[in-house]
Enzyme design. Structure first.
Site, PDB file in Angstrom:
ATOM      1  N   GLY A 232      43.343  48.682  39.840  1.00  0.00           N
ATOM      2  CA  GLY A 232      43.564  47.039  39.324  1.00  0.00           C
ATOM      3  C   GLY A 232      42.428  46.773  38.820  1.00  0.00           C
ATOM      4  O   GLY A 232      42.646  45.183  38.147  1.00  0.00           O
TER       5      GLY A 232
ATOM      6  N   ASN B 229      38.969  39.301  42.575  1.00  0.00           N
ATOM      7  CA  ASN B 229      39.697  38.291  42.962  1.00  0.00           C
ATOM      8  C   ASN B 229      38.852  37.338  42.925  1.00  0.00           C
ATOM      9  O   ASN B 229      38.243  37.888  44.547  1.00  0.00           O
ATOM     10  CB  ASN B 229      40.972  39.112  43.449  1.00  0.00           C
ATOM     11  CG  ASN B 229      41.532  40.236  42.593  1.00  0.00           C
ATOM     12  OD1 ASN B 229      40.808  40.294  40.921  1.00  0.00           O
ATOM     13  ND2 ASN B 229      41.949  41.107  43.032  1.00  0.00           N
ATOM     14  N   VAL B 230      39.776  35.999  42.891  1.00  0.00           N
ATOM     15  CA  VAL B 230      39.222  34.547  43.278  1.00  0.00           C
ATOM     16  C   VAL B 230      40.297  34.926  44.333  1.00  0.00           C
ATOM     17  O   VAL B 230      40.280  33.283  44.818  1.00  0.00           O
ATOM     18  CB  VAL B 230      39.189  34.052  42.361  1.00  0.00           C
ATOM     19  CG1 VAL B 230      37.333  34.472  41.243  1.00  0.00           C
ATOM     20  CG2 VAL B 230      40.302  33.411  41.533  1.00  0.00           C
TER      21      VAL B 230
ATOM     22  N   HIS C   3      33.526  36.863  41.778  1.00  0.00           N
ATOM     23  CA  HIS C   3      34.060  36.365  40.786  1.00  0.00           C
ATOM     24  C   HIS C   3      34.012  34.691  42.069  1.00  0.00           C
ATOM     25  O   HIS C   3      34.443  33.731  41.681  1.00  0.00           O
ATOM     26  CB  HIS C   3      34.914  36.704  40.355  1.00  0.00           C
ATOM     27  CG  HIS C   3      34.469  37.123  39.473  1.00  0.00           C
ATOM     28  ND1 HIS C   3      35.409  38.164  38.966  1.00  0.00           N
ATOM     29  CD2 HIS C   3      32.912  38.130  38.711  1.00  0.00           C
ATOM     30  CE1 HIS C   3      34.483  39.560  37.728  1.00  0.00           C
ATOM     31  NE2 HIS C   3      32.650  38.819  38.139  1.00  0.00           N
TER      32      HIS C   3
ATOM     33  N   PRO D 284      48.037  51.552  36.421  1.00  0.00           N
ATOM     34  CA  PRO D 284      49.305  52.763  35.849  1.00  0.00           C
ATOM     35  C   PRO D 284      49.316  52.971  34.287  1.00  0.00           C
ATOM     36  O   PRO D 284      49.560  53.178  33.123  1.00  0.00           O
ATOM     37  CB  PRO D 284      50.614  51.227  36.014  1.00  0.00           C
ATOM     38  CG  PRO D 284      49.917  50.037  36.507  1.00  0.00           C
ATOM     39  CD  PRO D 284      48.204  50.073  37.279  1.00  0.00           C
TER      40      PRO D 284
ATOM     41  N   ARG E 243      46.836  27.623  39.459  1.00  0.00           N
ATOM     42  CA  ARG E 243      46.627  29.319  39.771  1.00  0.00           C
ATOM     43  C   ARG E 243      46.408  28.777  40.976  1.00  0.00           C
ATOM     44  O   ARG E 243      46.657  29.679  42.034  1.00  0.00           O
ATOM     45  CB  ARG E 243      45.390  29.493  38.713  1.00  0.00           C
ATOM     46  CG  ARG E 243      45.956  29.913  37.839  1.00  0.00           C
ATOM     47  CD  ARG E 243      44.227  30.011  36.637  1.00  0.00           C
ATOM     48  NE  ARG E 243      44.219  32.046  37.833  1.00  0.00           N
ATOM     49  CZ  ARG E 243      42.649  32.650  37.522  1.00  0.00           C
ATOM     50  NH1 ARG E 243      41.961  31.953  37.255  1.00  0.00           N
ATOM     51  NH2 ARG E 243      43.306  33.489  38.440  1.00  0.00           N
TER      52      ARG E 243
HETATM   53  P1  NAD Z   1      42.261  42.633  34.491  1.00  0.00           P
HETATM   54  O1  NAD Z   1      43.316  40.888  33.837  1.00  0.00           O
HETATM   55  O2  NAD Z   1      41.679  42.372  33.046  1.00  0.00           O
HETATM   56  O3  NAD Z   1      43.254  44.066  34.603  1.00  0.00           O
HETATM   57  C1  NAD Z   1      44.186  44.044  34.613  1.00  0.00           C
HETATM   58  C2  NAD Z   1      44.611  45.903  35.590  1.00  0.00           C
HETATM   59  O4  NAD Z   1      45.261  45.858  36.669  1.00  0.00           O
HETATM   60  C3  NAD Z   1      45.217  46.572  34.323  1.00  0.00           C
HETATM   61  O5  NAD Z   1      43.858  47.025  33.914  1.00  0.00           O
HETATM   62  C4  NAD Z   1      46.042  46.808  34.538  1.00  0.00           C
HETATM   63  O6  NAD Z   1      46.451  48.079  33.775  1.00  0.00           O
HETATM   64  C5  NAD Z   1      45.822  46.666  36.119  1.00  0.00           C
HETATM   65  N1  NAD Z   1      46.903  46.522  36.899  1.00  0.00           N
HETATM   66  C6  NAD Z   1      48.540  46.291  36.827  1.00  0.00           C
HETATM   67  N2  NAD Z   1      49.388  46.184  37.626  1.00  0.00           N
HETATM   68  C7  NAD Z   1      48.888  46.449  38.590  1.00  0.00           C
HETATM   69  C8  NAD Z   1      49.514  47.376  39.852  1.00  0.00           C
HETATM   70  N3  NAD Z   1      50.468  46.598  40.459  1.00  0.00           N
HETATM   71  N4  NAD Z   1      48.265  48.156  40.384  1.00  0.00           N
HETATM   72  C9  NAD Z   1      47.280  48.734  39.799  1.00  0.00           C
HETATM   73  N5  NAD Z   1      46.793  48.292  38.834  1.00  0.00           N
HETATM   74  C10 NAD Z   1      47.141  46.529  38.337  1.00  0.00           C
HETATM   75  O7  NAD Z   1      41.931  42.015  35.434  1.00  0.00           O
HETATM   76  P2  NAD Z   1      40.386  42.564  35.912  1.00  0.00           P
HETATM   77  O8  NAD Z   1      39.694  43.754  35.651  1.00  0.00           O
HETATM   78  O9  NAD Z   1      40.418  41.954  37.275  1.00  0.00           O
HETATM   79  O10 NAD Z   1      39.532  40.954  35.608  1.00  0.00           O
HETATM   80  C11 NAD Z   1      40.065  40.078  35.125  1.00  0.00           C
HETATM   81  C12 NAD Z   1      38.863  39.069  35.515  1.00  0.00           C
HETATM   82  O11 NAD Z   1      39.940  37.912  35.906  1.00  0.00           O
HETATM   83  C13 NAD Z   1      38.419  39.662  36.753  1.00  0.00           C
HETATM   84  O12 NAD Z   1      37.002  38.780  36.601  1.00  0.00           O
HETATM   85  C14 NAD Z   1      38.667  38.819  37.892  1.00  0.00           C
HETATM   86  O13 NAD Z   1      37.883  37.843  38.480  1.00  0.00           O
HETATM   87  C15 NAD Z   1      39.535  37.138  37.298  1.00  0.00           C
HETATM   88  N6  NAD Z   1      40.776  36.757  37.541  1.00  0.00           N
HETATM   89  C16 NAD Z   1      41.270  37.367  38.825  1.00  0.00           C
HETATM   90  C17 NAD Z   1      42.565  37.689  39.982  1.00  0.00           C
HETATM   91  C18 NAD Z   1      43.399  37.108  41.211  1.00  0.00           C
HETATM   92  O14 NAD Z   1      42.125  36.460  41.973  1.00  0.00           O
HETATM   93  N7  NAD Z   1      43.793  37.069  41.569  1.00  0.00           N
HETATM   94  C19 NAD Z   1      43.884  36.617  38.804  1.00  0.00           C
HETATM   95  C20 NAD Z   1      43.224  37.237  37.357  1.00  0.00           C
HETATM   96  C21 NAD Z   1      42.009  37.350  36.401  1.00  0.00           C
END
Ligand code: NAD
Length: 248
Positions: free
Chosen positions: A191, A106-107, A123, A218, A74
């Site tokens: 998101g 997000n991390v 986080h 969405p 990741r």
């Molecule tokens: P989640 O994966 O549970 O939910 C993601 C949400 O984003 C969904 O509701 C989805 O419908 C929505 N989504 C998808 N594409 C989108 C877009 N283009 N625009 C707007 N919304 C969109 O994520 P969460 O609620 O952040 O919880 C998951 C946990 O996992 C968090 O604690 C986070 O720390 C961690 N995480 C972080 C990352 C990262 O840093 N990028 C990635 C995966 C998980």
């Protein structure tokens, strides 16, 4: 791209009148940068593991090599990703309102790379490493064949500096986030599936204190029914339109 009619005039008026705008982002804002959300991340090699099997202290104690390798994968993915138009719009939004607080689950560091100042990271940060036993945070460590490597100070195993399921959030970050939720006029939740506590409770605290709640996602979430404005689109499409309307 959504056209201007999709953002209600009343929302623009509320945001222009706001003294303090707070934002909570989740994995969805980084989806358009190619960083999978937790549900989507379970593909390919990792499809047979659930996040709970990989992102807990118990999982690390059971199989530290597996967890280290999943995070190494990741980390690599995140370092190749670039901030998208949603991240860039939020960086710009900070300069358009008197007070702005950006809180992220997000991390991946993409808000910071897009230029957002003072991001509250609930986080942790996947690019940072700490040791399991004493939480020494390290930039680098001696070369070794061991997976995971060990802490040069105390000898315990190294792990990513992120908050796993069942662990406490950094107290100062959580306190600042709660204070922002309780004092803002407009709260945007972007998101996030709003399932992971305590972050998911922040928008409701804001609503209880009379803030306008805006959701950008969405898909519907448990928060949608509390939202004054539910903008059902991708963050990278909705946020640039919102920012350009605010500037107009
Ligand atoms: P989640 O994966 O549970 O939910 C993601 C949400 O984003 C969904 O509701 C989805 O419908 C929505 N989504 C998808 N594409 C989108 C877009 N283009 N625009 C707007 N919304 C969109 O994520 P969460 O609620 O952040 O919880 C998951 C946990 O996992 C968090 O604690 C986070 O720390 C961690 N995480 C972080 C990352 C990262 O840093 N990028 C990635 C995966 C998980």
């Amino acid at each position: 791209m959504l056209d201007n009619f999709d953002i209600p005039d009343l929302l623009i008026q509320n945001m222009k009148a706001a003294r303090h705008v707070a934002v909570l982002t989740g994995a969805g804002i980084s989806a358009e940068s190619g960083v999978p959300t937790f549900r989507e991340a379970q593909t390919g090699l990792w499809a047979r593991y659930s996040p709970e099997e990989l992102a807990t202290p118990q999982a690390f104690q059971r199989n530290p090599q597996l967890v280290w390798e999943w995070y190494a994968w990741r980390r690599e993915l995140v370092s190749r990703a670039e901030p998208n138009l949603g991240h860039v719009a939020l960086a710009e939004l900070a300069g358009l309102v008197p007070q702005f607080t950006l809180i992220t689950q997000n991390v991946d560091g993409l808000h910071q790379r897009a230029g957002s100042p003072n991001v509250i990271c609930l986080h942790g940060n996947i690019q940072e490493t700490k040791c399991f036993a004493r939480e020494h945070v390290l930039d680098n460590w001696p070369e070794s064949e061991a997976v995971p490597p060990t802490c040069p100070t105390c000898g315990s195993l190294l792990r990513p500096n992120v908050v796993w399921f069942g662990e406490n959030l950094p107290a100062a970050a959580l306190q600042t986030a709660v204070a922002a939720a309780e004092s803002c006029d407009v709260f945007l939740t972007i998101g996030t599936s709003a399932l992971v506590q305590p972050a998911a409770s922040l928008p409701l605290r804001a609503v209880e204190r009379g803030a306008t709640l805006v959701e950008v996602n969405p898909q519907a979430t448990p928060l949608t029914r509390f939202a004054d404005f539910a903008l059902a689109g991708a963050a990278g499409e909705v946020l640039p339109v919102l920012v350009s309307r605010l500037k107009g």
